[in-house]
Every structure is written in structure tokens, then in C-alpha cells.
Design an enzyme around this catalytic site. Structure first.
Site, PDB file in Angstrom:
ATOM      1  N   HIS A   1      -2.447   1.539  13.906  1.00 41.10           N
ATOM      2  CA  HIS A   1      -1.781   1.078  12.775  1.00 41.10           C
ATOM      3  C   HIS A   1      -2.713   1.221  11.584  1.00 41.10           C
ATOM      4  O   HIS A   1      -3.775   1.406  11.434  1.00 41.10           O
ATOM      5  CB  HIS A   1      -1.483  -0.569  12.830  1.00 41.10           C
ATOM      6  CG  HIS A   1      -3.203  -1.285  13.125  1.00 41.10           C
ATOM      7  ND1 HIS A   1      -3.652  -1.389  14.336  1.00 41.10           N
ATOM      8  CD2 HIS A   1      -3.769  -1.821  12.130  1.00 41.10           C
ATOM      9  CE1 HIS A   1      -4.684  -1.873  14.256  1.00 41.10           C
ATOM     10  NE2 HIS A   1      -4.929  -2.314  12.972  1.00 41.10           N
TER      11      HIS A   1
ATOM     12  N   THR B   1      -3.870  -1.198   8.550  1.00 40.68           N
ATOM     13  CA  THR B   1      -3.861  -2.583   7.976  1.00 40.68           C
ATOM     14  C   THR B   1      -3.411  -2.594   6.544  1.00 40.68           C
ATOM     15  O   THR B   1      -4.267  -1.840   5.764  1.00 40.68           O
ATOM     16  CB  THR B   1      -5.025  -2.994   8.580  1.00 40.68           C
ATOM     17  OG1 THR B   1      -5.284  -3.085   9.521  1.00 40.68           O
ATOM     18  CG2 THR B   1      -5.171  -4.656   7.864  1.00 40.68           C
TER      19      THR B   1
ATOM     20  N   HIS C   1      -6.459   3.458   5.944  1.00 43.72           N
ATOM     21  CA  HIS C   1      -6.760   4.195   7.125  1.00 43.72           C
ATOM     22  C   HIS C   1      -6.062   3.996   8.340  1.00 43.72           C
ATOM     23  O   HIS C   1      -5.496   2.801   8.499  1.00 43.72           O
ATOM     24  CB  HIS C   1      -8.247   4.347   7.188  1.00 43.72           C
ATOM     25  CG  HIS C   1      -8.709   2.746   7.591  1.00 43.72           C
ATOM     26  ND1 HIS C   1      -8.747   1.853   6.731  1.00 43.72           N
ATOM     27  CD2 HIS C   1      -8.904   2.368   9.005  1.00 43.72           C
ATOM     28  CE1 HIS C   1      -8.923   0.834   7.466  1.00 43.72           C
ATOM     29  NE2 HIS C   1      -9.181   1.004   8.678  1.00 43.72           N
TER      30      HIS C   1
ATOM     31  N   THR D   1      -7.666   3.372  12.219  1.00 40.16           N
ATOM     32  CA  THR D   1      -8.894   3.441  13.122  1.00 40.16           C
ATOM     33  C   THR D   1      -8.142   4.268  14.184  1.00 40.16           C
ATOM     34  O   THR D   1      -7.280   3.795  14.958  1.00 40.16           O
ATOM     35  CB  THR D   1      -9.319   1.855  13.403  1.00 40.16           C
ATOM     36  OG1 THR D   1      -9.718   1.433  12.164  1.00 40.16           O
ATOM     37  CG2 THR D   1     -10.502   2.074  14.469  1.00 40.16           C
TER      38      THR D   1
END
Ligand code: 2AM
Length: 222
Positions: free
Chosen positions: A70, A72, A150, A152
Site C-alpha cells: 500500500h 500510506t 511510496h 514499502t
């Protein structure tokens, strides 16, 4: 009847569709395998706690990976984080909830702490990007809005996910510094592109072809 106060999630973000998660995980493995094999990387193992000529398996090094890939937007910690209530109540956020979005990945990066994908937000996506997202983790610097966006992909042992966005901002800061960064290699196939080395073990692959992934904007309550 009295309505209960709305529940706030652990965080809000764009959650990748299953197929696109699988694809991005595979691409991430390909990136780490190819990166670990280029000569320039093998010569710069020290920041990763290895001696030159030692063998480093990056897939093992990044031992942890999020359950759901995902991007965030706002970390709320169920409302404990200042400003999460205000974020959740914004018209734009309410309107975006459970809608589909295509995320554009322009680069992949690896540092001694994290491996991640840089997301280039569209103007539509910036509408639900918190204005203080960059300041929150790097209060002393100024960044274009959305610089922290971004996904992760993995973290080294004992490193928290939140570090990935900090590492990305660290790289963006070095890019903004005006210094020339040398390209130290090229990767091929689905991860075709030029690899730049910054310093302290920070590497970035600029993808020749951007990766597009489908996602849903939602909250994670886990
Ligand atoms: P990430 O966005 O880099 O993956 C739950 O911890 C999620 O919220 C993780 O995905 C994490 O990092 C993200 N996150 C963002 N800011 C955070 C913060 N200040 N503390 C903890 N997690 C944060």
C-alpha cells in the site's frame, strides 16, 4: 439513537489489488537480485554491514515485507495522531473512500534499512495527500508536495515501515542538492533502467518504463 463517533483507522492509504501486489513483489525481487549482482554494488557492501567480496543476499537482508502492499496517505494510529480527525473529515477524503486509483511507480530504491517504490502522485491523488506529510518526518527541509509517496516493499530486521518514506526523502534531498550523481549501472527486463548511487548505501533505479498498479483508497483497521 445516539450515533457513535466515527472510528479512525491505523492509517489511510491506497491498497494494491491482489494481482498488482503479486506483480510488484516479483518485480521487487528482480530488482534486488539484479542490483545485488552489479559490480558497483558488490564494491559498496560496507553500509550493508558486509565486507567487500563477501556475498550479500538482498532478498534475505530485507527480511520483512508488509502483508498488504500500500501507499500510506495519513497515519492516524486510530486517532491518536494529531490532525487525523481533520484529515478523515475532509470532503475530498470522504469522496475518495473506496474509489479505485491507478498509482504510477517511477523508481525503485534500496538503502541499508528499506526497499521501496517511489510513487508519482497525480493532481487527483494530491487532493488527499496531507499537506504536512513531508514536514512530519523531515521538519527542517522543504520538498515538493507528494515527495514522500511510496510503497514499502521490504525492511531489514529491526527497521519500522515508517523508515521507507524517510529514506525516500533523504534520496530526494540529495537529488535536489544540485550535485551530479553518477549512474553506476543498468538493469534489464521488467526493471530496465539506470541505477544511481547516492551515498551511505542508498541506491535508486529510475525505471525506463513506469509501473502502473491498481489500488483502492481505504482505511486499515487491523
Ligand atoms: P509505510 O507507509 O512506509 O509503509 C502502519 O504503520 C503503516 O503506516 C505503515 O505502512 C507505515 O509505513 C505507515 N506510517 C506512516 N507514518 C507512520 C508513523 N509515523 N508511524 C508508524 N507508521 C507510519
Amino acid at each position: 439513537p445516539t450515533l457513535e463517533k466515527e472510528l479512525l483507522p491505523l492509517y489511510f492509504g491506497w491498497f494494491l489489488a491482489k494481482r498488482d501486489q503479486d506483480y510488484l513483489r516479483k518485480t521487487s525481487h528482480e530488482f534486488l537480485e539484479q542490483l545485488g549482482n552489479i559490480k558497483a554494488f558488490k564494491k559498496r557492501l560496507q553500509p550493508y554491514g558486509c565486507e567487500e567480496k563477501q556475498k550479500l543476499d538482498l532478498l534475505k537482508y530485507f527480511a520483512k515485507s508488509p502483508n498488504i502492499l500500500h501507499c500510506t496517505t495519513k497515519f492516524c494510529d486510530y486517532g491518536k495522531v494529531l490532525g487525523s480527525e481533520e484529515y478523515a473529515q475532509q470532503e475530498a477524503v470522504k469522496k475518495a473512500y473506496s474509489r479505485g486509483y491507478t498509482l504510477h511507480i517511477s523508481a525503485l530504491f534500496a538503502t541499508p534499512r528499506t526497499v521501496g517504490a517511489q510513487v508519482e502522485l497525480t493532481s487527483d491523488q494530491l487532493l488527499i495527500w496531507p499537506p504536512d506529510a513531508e514536514k512530519e518526518v523531515m521538519p527542517k527541509d522543504t520538498f515538493p508536495r507528494g515527495s514522500r509517496a511510496h510503497i514499502t516493499l521490504g525492511t531489514a530486521a529491526d527497521v519500522q515501515d515508517v523508515q521507507t518514506g524517510i529514506d525516500l526523502l533523504e534520496i530526494v534531498k540529495l537529488q535536489q542538492s544540485g550535485r551530479e550523481w553518477e549512474s553506476l549501472g543498468e538493469l534489464a527486463g521488467p526493471v530496465a533502467g539506470k541505477v544511481s548511487y547516492y551515498e551511505n548505501g542508498m541506491w535508486m533505479l529510475n525505471l525506463a518504463r513506469k509501473i502502473e498498479v491498481k489500488s483502492i483508497f481505504s482505511g486499515y483497521y487491523g
